[in-house]
Design an enzyme around this catalytic site. Structure first.
Site, PDB file in Angstrom:
ATOM      1  N   GLU A  88     -45.369  27.181  -8.738  1.00 24.56           N
ATOM      2  CA  GLU A  88     -46.208  26.661  -9.508  1.00 24.56           C
ATOM      3  C   GLU A  88     -47.142  25.219 -10.215  1.00 24.56           C
ATOM      4  O   GLU A  88     -46.004  25.854 -10.649  1.00 24.56           O
ATOM      5  CB  GLU A  88     -47.508  27.949  -9.918  1.00 24.56           C
ATOM      6  N   ILE A  93     -54.435  17.883 -19.728  1.00 23.62           N
ATOM      7  CA  ILE A  93     -54.046  16.573 -20.361  1.00 23.62           C
ATOM      8  C   ILE A  93     -54.993  16.366 -21.356  1.00 23.62           C
ATOM      9  O   ILE A  93     -56.472  17.131 -21.683  1.00 23.62           O
ATOM     10  CB  ILE A  93     -54.680  15.537 -19.217  1.00 23.62           C
ATOM     11  N   GLY A  99     -59.442   9.899 -18.371  1.00 25.13           N
ATOM     12  CA  GLY A  99     -59.926   8.703 -17.470  1.00 25.13           C
ATOM     13  C   GLY A  99     -58.630   8.256 -18.286  1.00 25.13           C
ATOM     14  O   GLY A  99     -58.792   6.665 -17.808  1.00 25.13           O
ATOM     15  N   LYS A 100     -57.505   8.101 -18.256  1.00 20.35           N
ATOM     16  CA  LYS A 100     -56.153   7.111 -17.698  1.00 20.35           C
ATOM     17  C   LYS A 100     -55.734   6.846 -16.798  1.00 20.35           C
ATOM     18  O   LYS A 100     -54.538   6.088 -16.615  1.00 20.35           O
ATOM     19  CB  LYS A 100     -55.866   6.588 -19.214  1.00 20.35           C
ATOM     20  N   GLY A 101     -55.775   7.750 -16.564  1.00 21.38           N
ATOM     21  CA  GLY A 101     -54.588   7.867 -14.787  1.00 21.38           C
ATOM     22  C   GLY A 101     -53.428   8.986 -15.266  1.00 21.38           C
ATOM     23  O   GLY A 101     -52.049   8.586 -14.719  1.00 21.38           O
ATOM     24  N   ASN A 131     -64.095  20.667  -9.774  1.00 16.88           N
ATOM     25  CA  ASN A 131     -63.334  19.404 -10.118  1.00 16.88           C
ATOM     26  C   ASN A 131     -63.182  18.956  -9.110  1.00 16.88           C
ATOM     27  O   ASN A 131     -61.307  18.621  -9.252  1.00 16.88           O
ATOM     28  CB  ASN A 131     -61.788  20.370 -11.364  1.00 16.88           C
ATOM     29  N   TYR A 138     -54.661  14.882  -8.692  1.00 17.95           N
ATOM     30  CA  TYR A 138     -53.479  15.917  -7.489  1.00 17.95           C
ATOM     31  C   TYR A 138     -53.574  15.181  -5.505  1.00 17.95           C
ATOM     32  O   TYR A 138     -52.359  14.840  -5.803  1.00 17.95           O
ATOM     33  CB  TYR A 138     -53.467  17.382  -7.242  1.00 17.95           C
ATOM     34  N   GLU A 139     -54.410  14.108  -5.073  1.00 20.37           N
ATOM     35  CA  GLU A 139     -54.438  13.638  -3.704  1.00 20.37           C
ATOM     36  C   GLU A 139     -52.788  12.911  -3.921  1.00 20.37           C
ATOM     37  O   GLU A 139     -52.705  12.331  -3.728  1.00 20.37           O
ATOM     38  CB  GLU A 139     -55.305  13.377  -3.380  1.00 20.37           C
TER      39      GLU A 139
END
Length: 183
Positions: A88, A93, A99-101, A131, A138-139
């Site tokens: 899992e 973050i 917001g920065k990747g 979310n 995640y994708e």
């Protein structure tokens, strides 16, 4: 740092950062995203980190590499099930690093480690359906939706679904920081 690429690196989970981890964990957006209902005291968190450091889970401190010096920016965790070579995945973050990747980059690096060093065949996660930013990250990192646990969570006081996502080693393509280090 154990693994790095462009804007992000993964290093050891560190006892000396317990207060930083605790501060991140008290952020209301994180409490909502994890579906937790109450904050934790620093004393309880300090006790818990010793157990975490001795445990079998694979934990990384995420570093932001966009400045001159690496800055701690989050944590990723793999909770392995050795019998079936899966784990899992959990990520956190820091509020100031969002917001920065970095979430996508840290997730991608953690999958790289999971598949090429730990030799896992599949990594999965649960994310609350509202979310949307988390699901997109995640994708981008390689996860795909695998199912839904209906009404399994809460988001801002409202019942919501949890989305189950997975990533397979056999589908992990593109750049690999681990393979680059070994070759």
């Amino acid at each position: 740092m154990w693994v790095r690429h462009d804007t992000c690196g993964l290093g050891p989970y560190r006892a000396d950062l317990v207060e930083t981890y605790w501060r991140w964990e008290q952020d209301p957006a994180l409490l909502v995203g994890y579906g937790r209902q109450q904050p934790e005291s620093l004393e309880a968190r300090t006790e818990g980190i010793a157990h975490q450091l001795r445990g079998d889970n694979i934990r990384f401190t995420v570093y932001d590499l966009t400045g001159g010096t690496p800055v701690p920016a989050g944590v990723t965790t793999l909770l392995p099930d050795p019998a079936v070579r899966t784990a899992e995945y959990v990520v956190m973050i820091a509020p100031e690093a969002r917001g920065k990747g970095l979430g996508t980059a840290a997730t991608r690096l953690t999958l790289d480690y999971a598949f090429h060093i730990t030799n896992l065949r599949m990594v999965w996660l649960k994310v609350l359906a509202p979310n949307k930013a988390g699901i997109r990250a995640y994708e981008k990192a390689g996860f795909k939706a695998a199912g839904t646990l209906r009404e399994a969570g809460y988001w801002l006081g409202q019942v919501c679904d949890e989305v189950i996502m997975d990533a397979l080693a056999s589908e992990f393509t593109g750049f690999s920081a681990v393979v680059t280090l070994v070759d």
